[in-house]
Design a protein around this motif. Structure first.
Motif, PDB file in Angstrom:
ATOM      1  N   ASP A 137     -11.193  -3.413  13.059  1.00 60.16           N
ATOM      2  CA  ASP A 137     -10.490  -2.478  12.165  1.00 60.16           C
ATOM      3  C   ASP A 137      -8.982  -2.528  12.401  1.00 60.16           C
ATOM      4  O   ASP A 137      -8.193  -2.495  11.453  1.00 60.16           O
ATOM      5  CB  ASP A 137     -11.010  -1.058  12.373  1.00 60.16           C
ATOM      6  N   HIS A 141      -6.061  -3.727   9.706  1.00 60.95           N
ATOM      7  CA  HIS A 141      -4.893  -2.879   9.425  1.00 60.95           C
ATOM      8  C   HIS A 141      -3.605  -3.685   9.589  1.00 60.95           C
ATOM      9  O   HIS A 141      -2.686  -3.596   8.758  1.00 60.95           O
ATOM     10  CB  HIS A 141      -4.880  -1.673  10.365  1.00 60.95           C
ATOM     11  N   THR A 145      -1.030  -4.730   6.571  1.00 60.49           N
ATOM     12  CA  THR A 145       0.388  -4.370   6.621  1.00 60.49           C
ATOM     13  C   THR A 145       1.276  -5.589   6.370  1.00 60.49           C
ATOM     14  O   THR A 145       2.237  -5.526   5.604  1.00 60.49           O
ATOM     15  CB  THR A 145       0.727  -3.742   7.995  1.00 60.49           C
TER      16      THR A 145
END
Length: 381
Positions: A137, A141, A145
């Motif tokens: 996870d 992320h 980004t």
């Protein structure tokens, strides 16, 4: 145009990211553009074999990746910033961005430079294979980004386009990979190679690629034991010892390249791949260019490359029995192998690196044209 290519991998590394960056840079030079490559420094033992280039290459300090010391990741530093400023690029190209790429997109945004991020590696899947799923996870992320901080993300297959969209990554376009249809050609088939690898006249079933856990070479165990067959494994990596234990009847040739690799490809009777996490799978495309039928999992890049019942066979991911059955059907039917091989060659004939490189230049141009209409998303430096 002046293009800064910031890559997580570059020769002497042998992998899809390093190879595609070299091809892109060479094509940009051939088309009259001015690329510069920013890449991790190789290990001290490899620094003498990096070779001369027709474009500048700036090396960034690097450290080996834990559990895979043959791969090094660059440590963002002032050297990256200085190189980017000195080159004054019109476009920043981020190749499989993660460490250097994160810093690169931040610097580009700070200086209002257009960016194209190329997704090439399913890092989250690698974490699962190396028993680091707890970080998946966080990894997504981080990837989200980086890519949402770029003007455009290019993904190599329909599966990877869908995967990125599901993860909330925006502005994703599909951009495939080229193949050297001159080097990889059916005419390179060699009686000498076949005698050396199969002295008793066995059919040659081959795998080419990195030897690592995520490649699932253990699924080829049944193939390696088939009568009248010799399994040939080309490549190296951190999983070599485990692969040799799982496939004691296979021939391991280590890393090969150039014309030698082309002769090996063309001398195969069937190419087989078992890894289910390929964003593209360049080795499948090289085998097809060599006129060799393919057996691969119905997952990731091979879905776009292999046409079932025409150029090869797609099997359920993770199913070693299905792989053996598909290989066995081809072993028994020489006419089917020939038909698939001819169709495979025809299917990739137009996918030259020049054609793919021109597509990329088109993406650069579109990003430059549309740059002023989109607000920037800040990325932490």
């Amino acid at each position: 145009m002046r293009i800064a290519l910031i890559t997580e991998s570059f020769p002497p590394d042998v992998n899809g990211v390093a190879n595609s960056v070299v091809r892109v840079a060479e094509h940009l030079v051939a088309r009259g553009h001015q690329p510069m490559v920013i890449a991790p420094a190789p290990s001290s033992s490899a620094r003498g074999v990096t070779g001369a280039r027709s474009y500048p290459v700036v090396r960034i300090p690097s450290v080996p990746l834990p559990r895979y010391r043959g791969f090094r990741f660059g440590m963002p530093s002032a050297r990256l910033t200085d190189a980017l400023i000195a080159h004054a690029p019109d476009v920043v190209h981020l190749a499989s961005p993660f460490f250097l790429g994160a810093r690169g997109v931040a610097l580009a945004n700070q200086r209002n430079l257009p960016t194209v991020a190329v997704y090439q590696t399913d890092i989250a899947a690698y974490l699962r294979n190396y028993r680091l799923a707890w970080g998946e996870d966080i990894t997504w992320h981080w990837i989200r980004t980086i890519h949402n901080g770029a003007d455009r993300t290019l993904a190599p297959s329909s599966t990877s386009v869908s995967d990125l969209a599901e993860q909330g990554i925006r502005r994703v376009h599909r951009w495939g990979r080229g193949v050297d249809t001159v080097r990889f050609h059916p005419s390179k088939r060699s009686a000498g190679v076949r005698r050396a690898l199969a002295p008793d006249g066995q059919l040659l079933i081959g795998y080419v690629g990195r030897l690592a856990a995520e490649k699932r070479l253990d699924l080829l165990a049944r193939v390696s034991r088939m009568p009248g067959v010799r399994l040939v494994v080309v490549g190296d990596g951190p999983g070599r010892k485990e692969a040799e234990k799982a496939l004691p009847h296979a021939v391991f040739l280590g890393q090969r390249g150039g014309e030698q690799l082309a002769r090996i490809y063309a001398s195969l009777d069937v190419f087989v791949h078992a890894g289910p996490h390929e964003t593209f799978c360049q080795s499948v495309q090289e085998a097809m260019a060599s006129g060799v039928p393919v057996v691969a999992p119905a997952a990731g890049g091979p879905i776009d490359l292999v046409r079932p019942n025409l150029t090869g066979t797609l099997v359920p991911p993770g199913d070693g029995g299905a792989i053996a059955d598909a290989v066995g059907a081809l072993v028994k039917d020489p006419e089917l192998r020939q038909r698939y091989g001819l169709a495979a060659r025809d299917s990739v004939a137009g996918r030259t690196w020049a054609a793919i490189g021109d597509e990329l230049i088109g993406h650069y141009a579109e990003v430059l044209q549309g740059r002023s209409v989109r607000p920037r998303l800040a990325v932490a430096a």
